[in-house]
Design an enzyme around this catalytic site. Sequence first.
Site, PDB file in Angstrom:
ATOM      1  N   ARG A 114      16.463   4.718  -1.891  1.00  0.00           N
ATOM      2  CA  ARG A 114      16.076   5.972  -1.227  1.00  0.00           C
ATOM      3  C   ARG A 114      14.892   6.666  -1.882  1.00  0.00           C
ATOM      4  NH1 ARG A 114      21.690   6.752  -1.119  1.00  0.00           N
ATOM      5  NH2 ARG A 114      22.576   5.933   0.796  1.00  0.00           N
ATOM      6  N   LYS A 220     -10.194  13.750   3.101  1.00  0.00           N
ATOM      7  CA  LYS A 220      -8.794  13.399   3.339  1.00  0.00           C
ATOM      8  C   LYS A 220      -7.858  14.265   2.502  1.00  0.00           C
ATOM      9  CE  LYS A 220      -5.491  10.145   4.485  1.00  0.00           C
ATOM     10  NZ  LYS A 220      -5.204   8.865   5.100  1.00  0.00           N
ATOM     11  N   ARG A 234      -3.565  17.464  10.615  1.00  0.00           N
ATOM     12  CA  ARG A 234      -3.765  16.122  10.113  1.00  0.00           C
ATOM     13  C   ARG A 234      -4.138  15.129  11.205  1.00  0.00           C
ATOM     14  NH1 ARG A 234      -0.201  13.580   5.373  1.00  0.00           N
ATOM     15  NH2 ARG A 234      -0.869  11.426   5.460  1.00  0.00           N
ATOM     16  N   ASN A 238      -6.949  10.951  12.881  1.00  0.00           N
ATOM     17  CA  ASN A 238      -6.774   9.834  13.808  1.00  0.00           C
ATOM     18  C   ASN A 238      -7.955   9.662  14.758  1.00  0.00           C
ATOM     19  OD1 ASN A 238      -4.311   8.893  12.872  1.00  0.00           O
ATOM     20  ND2 ASN A 238      -3.174  10.430  14.034  1.00  0.00           N
ATOM     21  N   HIS A 245      -6.032   1.591  17.762  1.00  0.00           N
ATOM     22  CA  HIS A 245      -4.714   0.956  17.657  1.00  0.00           C
ATOM     23  C   HIS A 245      -4.441   0.047  18.846  1.00  0.00           C
ATOM     24  CE1 HIS A 245      -2.595   3.746  14.541  1.00  0.00           C
ATOM     25  NE2 HIS A 245      -3.396   2.869  13.993  1.00  0.00           N
TER      26      HIS A 245
END
Lengths: 354, 354
Positions: A114, A220, A234, A238, A245
């Site tokens: 985890r 960034k 944020r 993209n 993509h």
Amino acid sequence: VKTIRVRTKPPYAVAIGEDALSQLPAAIDRLRPSKVFVITSPRVRDFWGKELGRHVPANWIEVADGEQHKTLPTLERITRELVKQGADRKSVVVAFGGGVIGDMAGFAAATYMRGIPVVQVPTTLLAQVDAAIGGKTGVNLPEGKNLVGAFHQPRAVIADTRVLETLPPREFRAGLFEVIKSGAIADARLFSTLERERDKVLARDMGVLESVIAAAVQVKARIVAADEHEGDLRRILNFGHTVGHALEAESNYRQFLHGEAVAWGMIAAAEIGVNSGVMRAEDAERLIDLIIEYGPLPAVSAKPRRILMLIQSDKKTMRGVPHFVLTPKIGAAKVVSGIASPVVRAAVEGICQR
Amino acid sequence: VKTIRVRTKPPYAVAIGEDALSQLPAAIDRLRPSKVFVITSPRVRDFWGKELGRHVPANWIEVADGEQHKTLPTLERITRELVKQGADRKSVVVAFGGGVIGDMAGFAAATYMRGIPVVQVPTTLLAQVDAAIGGKTGVNLPEGKNLVGAFHQPRAVIADTRVLETLPPREFRAGLFEVIKSGAIADARLFSTLERERDKVLARDMGVLESVIAAAVQVKARIVAADEHEGDLRRILNFGHTVGHALEAESNYRQFLHGEAVAWGMIAAAEIGVNSGVMRAEDAERLIDLIIEYGPLPAVSAKPRRILMLIQSDKKTMRGVPHFVLTPKIGAAKVVSGIASPVVRAAVEGICQR
């Protein structure tokens, strides 16, 4: 060596420059690990394994590189290997490679017991300016890219520019497209530098390169710190990724390097920007020209209809509506939804015909 | 219906009682989901699918139940199914089943597109008092239990006590061992109630059951809120788990239900407690008696040596030193390391001979 702080919780430092690797031991010691596990590809280990080993005694886990290996079965291999080699909750993972290795090793660290700490040591330009910073980790599904993953900030990032010397030219240029992206969305000055210093950048002049990388990292770092878990802000990172993509998925992650797909995506976004009245034609032209100058790009051979279908199933599509990041001018970006389908179609057809 | 708040960030409510399911629509609406995905087992869907469907229109994903299916390949199946059925970032997962379903569905929600909300609707006693609360999610590796996972707090937990009526007796008793654990580590009054009301509890008297479950949930809620990511405090919840996990791993998760393995682990921990001077013999006896009274437990058939080896590879073993949770008295617990090997060995041999 330049140092840029990413103000997440907890914050971490990105070291950029020749011999940044010499800062790795201190970065790791601060975490007081029981053991250190370097996850890398055979190729990176061949070139730079000895150099890293000089700095840090570690256990090694090698995995095949390439998007087609960025899968849950590889995650299983890595985590089983961690158990077998005795990793516990106080162990530290060093992700040593390009974006694919960083994403997978980061996701393994995010989920092993985890969550254990990870230090990113990116070895491609793309990973140094983008993938290694910001805590996005994950793997692909046959249905699409990065569909399973976690946010897991690294505890330090070491971007040694020497490793870029052994980078194949095509991969180097693919990374530069992400640098262009950083300039386009948030740093008009970086964008101008890329226009002006094209020859030095492509010749990998270490001085120019260090400052260009640092500028992209700064973009960034600023955005990630303001928005750790990808809310609205944020999402401007993209830029070029919606179409990018889709191109990658369509060709099964084989025809394009990620940066190349993003480059095509930025060209499409520029055309969408102009045709939806968000961007002036002359800014779009500057952007498209700069991308072409850092080319060549592999041609888009897919059918437009197929690309449009994949855009619909993208992660960034919410409630069935695709969102696009557009740049109203060089150095500024915003997320726009409700773009008319014909505008998207025209842009996709445009890149298919180039 | 009783409501207990878990003060994590963000906080969430656990609704406990007959007809708690009627609170599910409101809990889901608050999240304003694009779509709702119920992840469940065929058996739970057979018994309670219609009832849940009356409350919430949803897409269904069925997965095989059982620890042997709590794996990364099943995670891949679930996440691919989510893509195929059109899940996006605004979708919500409802984990509808026992601990295994809750862990897997929770982990799928934690990692699908890097995290979407999950509502836990536990259908076993074990899951209602323990697994569904606290945000621990994950899967097993062949090398051990819960070795890959994430912390992902649910946005709400709905523990409808009616569903316990269809629970097989053995599974019901297995859940009661976790309730005993809650009493032993943090609630002496709950422990006494379990001693006094044994017959009513075993007869599944809804009134007694609701208050006993609420007390156990309260213990877990308090500890989880104080320690969201398993620092020191939360580790006391692992009482009985060091030996328990070893027993489960040794028998490939087939011989014992989780609660039964924990019961054996608590017996071992009681013996370790006495022999290391941490616990008084009479308290240990009270604890062991209560466990036996809620039995029977399947006998431990493994070789002690094999169990001891597995304790060494447990997640809770740090820098090679196994840690044990011990109860200095009924209702109090602490983490102890540096227990002498012969003391551990004697306790493990003890449960093998019972």
